[in-house]
Design a protein around this motif. Structure first.
Motif, PDB file in Angstrom:
ATOM      1  N   TRP A 162      30.852  40.498  43.191  1.00  0.00           N
ATOM      2  CA  TRP A 162      30.739  38.875  42.773  1.00  0.00           C
ATOM      3  C   TRP A 162      29.386  39.228  42.001  1.00  0.00           C
ATOM      4  N   SER A 205      34.582  41.151  46.958  1.00  0.00           N
ATOM      5  CA  SER A 205      33.262  40.645  47.244  1.00  0.00           C
ATOM      6  C   SER A 205      32.014  41.511  46.747  1.00  0.00           C
ATOM      7  N   TRP A 243      37.841  40.308  50.432  1.00  0.00           N
ATOM      8  CA  TRP A 243      37.039  41.150  50.690  1.00  0.00           C
ATOM      9  C   TRP A 243      36.734  42.495  49.933  1.00  0.00           C
TER      10      TRP A 243
END
Length: 125
Positions: A56, A53, A50
């Motif tokens: 990304w 993320s 997390w």
């Protein structure tokens, strides 16, 4: 699950962790009257997943600019390590089956071998 002669040897149950956050697997061995429980991923893996993320989209652009249309699967995948621990009284829980980096390690005496093989197939599916 039944063996080749039709004798019931146990069951494999997929569900959620007590908090409902992670995927959980339970192997119940009827012959040995025991069960082992595992949760998908570990806490450190999920925190890293997390935390990374938000980056990304930037990483995807970098991969595309470098001409790599198929970046490493591990970069995008969720944590998947699992340790099936035997449910026991007050002492430390013994690890009956361990999945890490695509490999399984099993304690031969902890669970029926047929249940271990079935769990490996189901977990990878």
């Amino acid at each position: 699950m039944h063996d080749g002669s039709g004798r019931f040897i146990g069951r494999i149950i997929q569900g959620r962790s007590p908090l409902g956050i992670r995927q959980a697997w339970r192997i119940e061995d009827a012959g040995r009257q025991c069960s082992a429980v595992a949760y998908k991923g570990n806490i450190h893996g999920w925190v890293a997943y997390w935390a990374c993320s938000p980056f990304w989209a930037l990483l995807a652009v970098v991969y595309l600019l470098n001409g790599d249309l198929h970046p490493s699967r591990s970069l995008w995948s969720k944590p998947h390590r699992a340790r099936w621990r035997m449910r026991a009284g007050g002492g430390p829980r013994k690890i009956a089956l361990d999945f890490q980096n695509g490999r399984y390690r099993a304690d031969a005496g902890a669970l029926d071998a047929h249940l271990v093989h079935a769990q490996a197939v189901l977990y990878g599916a």
